[in-house]
Design a protein around this motif. Structure first.
Motif, PDB file in Angstrom:
ATOM      1  N   VAL A 141     -67.946  12.877  30.272  1.00 27.77           N
ATOM      2  CA  VAL A 141     -67.407  12.731  28.915  1.00 27.77           C
ATOM      3  C   VAL A 141     -68.083  13.635  27.888  1.00 27.77           C
ATOM      4  O   VAL A 141     -67.391  14.246  27.063  1.00 27.77           O
ATOM      5  CB  VAL A 141     -67.457  11.254  28.479  1.00 27.77           C
ATOM      6  N   GLN A 145     -65.845  16.214  25.779  1.00 28.99           N
ATOM      7  CA  GLN A 145     -65.643  16.026  24.350  1.00 28.99           C
ATOM      8  C   GLN A 145     -65.900  17.316  23.580  1.00 28.99           C
ATOM      9  O   GLN A 145     -65.190  17.633  22.613  1.00 28.99           O
ATOM     10  CB  GLN A 145     -66.554  14.914  23.840  1.00 28.99           C
ATOM     11  N   TRP A 257     -61.848  10.558  33.043  1.00 31.95           N
ATOM     12  CA  TRP A 257     -61.738  11.308  31.784  1.00 31.95           C
ATOM     13  C   TRP A 257     -60.394  11.154  31.089  1.00 31.95           C
ATOM     14  O   TRP A 257     -60.169  11.740  30.022  1.00 31.95           O
ATOM     15  CB  TRP A 257     -61.988  12.802  32.032  1.00 31.95           C
ATOM     16  N   GLU A 259     -59.018   8.712  29.416  1.00 32.52           N
ATOM     17  CA  GLU A 259     -58.996   8.057  28.105  1.00 32.52           C
ATOM     18  C   GLU A 259     -59.242   9.068  26.987  1.00 32.52           C
ATOM     19  O   GLU A 259     -58.504   9.107  25.996  1.00 32.52           O
ATOM     20  CB  GLU A 259     -60.045   6.951  28.061  1.00 32.52           C
ATOM     21  N   GLU A 260     -60.270   9.912  27.141  1.00 28.71           N
ATOM     22  CA  GLU A 260     -60.564  10.919  26.129  1.00 28.71           C
ATOM     23  C   GLU A 260     -59.464  11.990  26.079  1.00 28.71           C
ATOM     24  O   GLU A 260     -59.087  12.455  24.996  1.00 28.71           O
ATOM     25  CB  GLU A 260     -61.910  11.582  26.424  1.00 28.71           C
TER      26      GLU A 260
END
Length: 302
Positions: A141, A145, A257, A259-260
């Protein structure tokens, strides 16, 4: 005198078997009798009052359901128990419970608190698969990000900005063409003040008039094409970036990954959709102007 069998504390309760009067029971036997009576009452209550469903059961969704799956479950249940279609006298109460369950689970913070309340968090924490999943997220993450932030700036400063610039150029072409239409009409009115726009004589300034309307038609067509191509352009960009993310983390399943990723891609699509709204109004207005110009231009006489 009737003698009761001696019961240990671990022995199951006798259920609904008739018990002798309390006045003939003393000491430990009286305690056994009281315990049995409470069990019978509890059993009777449990038959009359069913267990209260948790939020997942109210929605008819599994505990691991995603937000999209929760939305689908809510719509499915709402169509079934909404007071407008459900003749049950407590339909309104059922629907209120459904809405409350849905609102508690679609919000991430509320869902985490509710999962902790009903013991789901501790149950997952004991599962080694959950620990491995959390370790994977810590590995993936942060770097993901950073990359998503760079792409977000690119979407705002390049993809959407370039699309809007193309629309602005097409609108400028429409404005320039409209000026030429007005000049052609004004030139004719100076030579014949009794003639209106609708009565324009095609024999006078016909070439300038047709050229101006054709330029306006071209500009409006460019506006339409740009408007229709905005969302497909963004979707193509999202698909391209999705493939890049999958290439960046080939050793990890998508669930680590996603969700992001989906939060960012939904934000980009929403940004494009919000940008479309004012241009929908402008393109409609220019189509009206074009139609008026076409209607005012008479058919050439043969």
């Amino acid at each position: 005198m009737q003698h009761l069998p001696k019961l240990s504390r671990t022995q199951p309760c006798p259920g609904r078997q008739p018990c002798p009067g309390r006045k003939n029971i003393a000491g430990s036997q009286r305690r056994v009798h009281d315990h049995a009576t409470r069990c019978v009452r509890a059993e009777s209550w449990s038959h009359n009052s069913p267990r209260k469903l948790n939020h997942y059961e109210v929605l008819g969704a599994v505990e691991e359901a995603s937000v999209d799956e929760l939305k689908l479950a809510f719509r499915r249940q709402a169509r079934r128990i909404h007071p407008d279609v459900n003749p049950s006298p407590d339909a309104a109460q059922q629907f209120m419970e459904l809405v409350a369950a849905y609102e508690s689970l679609v919000d991430a913070s509320l869902r985490s608190a509710y999962d902790a309340q009903i013991g789901l968090v501790s149950a997952r924490a004991k599962d080694p698969r959950f620990a491995r999943f959390e370790r994977w997220r810590r590995e993936v993450v942060p770097s993901l990000q950073i990359q998503l932030d760079e792409w977000r700036e690119e979407v705002q400063g390049s993809v959407v900005a370039q699309w809007q610039s193309s629309l602005e150029a097409a609108e400028a072409q429409c404005k320039e063409a409209w000026v030429q239409v007005q000049l052609a009409h004004s030139s004719y009115r100076q030579s014949d003040t009794s003639c209106s726009l609708a009565d324009f004589n095609s024999k006078q300034q016909d070439v300038a008039w047709q050229a101006a309307v054709a330029a306006l038609d071209e500009g409006v067509a460019a506006l339409d094409a740009g408007l229709q191509g905005g969302m497909p352009r963004m979707k193509l960009y999202v698909e391209k970036r999705y493939e890049q993310v999958a290439t960046m983390f080939p050793a990890y399943p998508e669930i680590v990954w996603e969700e992001e990723w989906y939060a960012a891609s939904d934000e980009w699509l929403e940004l494009m959709e919000n940008g479309l709204q004012p241009w929908l109004v402008k393109v409609h207005a220019w189509n009206v102007v074009l139609q008026q110009a076409r209607d005012a231009m008479p058919v050439a006489e043969t």
